[in-house]
Scaffold this active site. Structure first.
Site, PDB file in Angstrom:
ATOM      1  N   PRO A   2      36.454  50.882  36.227  1.00  0.00           N
ATOM      2  CA  PRO A   2      37.881  50.804  36.544  1.00  0.00           C
ATOM      3  C   PRO A   2      38.174  51.124  38.013  1.00  0.00           C
ATOM      4  CG  PRO A   2      37.433  52.682  35.108  1.00  0.00           C
ATOM      5  CD  PRO A   2      36.160  51.935  35.258  1.00  0.00           C
ATOM      6  N   GLU A   3      38.972  50.275  38.631  1.00  0.00           N
ATOM      7  CA  GLU A   3      39.441  50.529  39.989  1.00  0.00           C
ATOM      8  C   GLU A   3      40.936  50.856  39.900  1.00  0.00           C
ATOM      9  OE1 GLU A   3      38.150  47.502  42.813  1.00  0.00           O
ATOM     10  OE2 GLU A   3      36.466  46.976  41.539  1.00  0.00           O
TER      11      GLU A   3
END
Ligand SMILES: [Zn+2]
Length: 270
Positions: A2-3
């Protein structure tokens, strides 16, 4: 992994489900999560869920007649997921590392690879990351230009550093550079004013569009409801080596920088 847009999605979806609920108990099932001191949560209420850099920040109200709020920064890392389950059942899922028993349901922290972390803070400022948030109003093109100045690092690697801008990873760094028409091989300090202005606009636009689509999903990321984001459909270069560039029809290329893949179009990122 996840960014920023994925973590923002988790925070936005969790907030309406858990804010206002009283905490009955926190059960930590994985001793690795107990590295720091875990404060008592019983009697506190959840008063906020937001994103702080790449982490989900959960705010708890002071205990009754007590002073001082409490903040938990959850770093999801590779495979961490926060799932909300309604009702009094206390589910035990595979890879469940912690369970927040709230009034009316449970918030579960599930994490196959166990790289996710909990950091507790009694001061909101201490929970802030070192880098600047790319969506913060303080990040003007001018501020970006000051941050880039003096760095000989290539701009792809520069975007991944978390002490300048926080929250960008491999997917969005490739997409942002393509949108800005800047080669990932350029050194950060070599960018000219016009390029920095394009980079600044692309950072904001790509991240906002991705948030609108609830992020991008590859094999192991799901949002708080277990739903997959749909930004993957809009990716122009990431994981598309050999395919045609949506802008110039040239062939998308892949190169390795710092042991990580960079996807770019030599045609329009010359
Ligand atoms: Zn192109």
């Amino acid at each position: 992994v996840p960014e920023l847009p994925e973590v923002e999605t988790v925070a936005r979806q969790l907030a309406p489900r858990i804010v206002g609920r009283a905490v009955e108990r926190l059960v930590i099932l994985d001793p690795l999560l107990r590295a720091g001191r875990t404060p008592r949560l019983a009697g506190r209420r959840v008063v906020g869920v937001s994103r702080s850099g790449k982490r989900v920040l959960i705010e708890f109200a002071p205990v009754p007649r007590g002073r001082g709020g409490l903040w938990l920064a959850v770093h999801l890392r590779m495979t961490g997921r926060l799932l909300w389950v309604t009702g009094a059942a206390r589910p035990v899922l595979p890879h469940l590392r912690a369970r927040f028993e709230l009034r009316g349901g449970s918030l579960l922290f599930v994490d196959t690879r166990r790289f996710g972390t909990f950091d507790w803070h009694v001061d909101r400022r201490a929970a802030r990351p070192a880098g600047l948030d790319p969506l913060a109003p303080e990040l003007s093109a001018r501020r970006l230009s000051e941050l880039l100045a003096g760095s000989r690092q290539n701009v792809k690697a520069w975007l991944l550093r978390q002490d300048r801008l926080v929250g960008l990873g491999n997917i969005y760094a490739s997409e942002i550079l393509h949108a800005a028409g800047i080669s990932p091989l350029r050194s950060a300090c070599s960018l000219e004013a016009g390029e920095i202005a394009r980079l600044h606009r692309s950072i904001r636009r790509i991240l906002r569009d991705a948030i609108r689509s609830c992020g991008t999903t590859f094999s192991d990321f799901q949002d708080a409801r277990g739903i997959e984001g749909s930004y993957q459909r809009f990716l122009a270069v990431y994981d598309r080596a050999g395919e045609g560039c949506p802008r110039c029809r040239g062939k998308i290329d892949r190169l390795v920088q710092q042991q990580r893949s960079t996807f770019y179009c030599p045609g329009c990122q010359g």
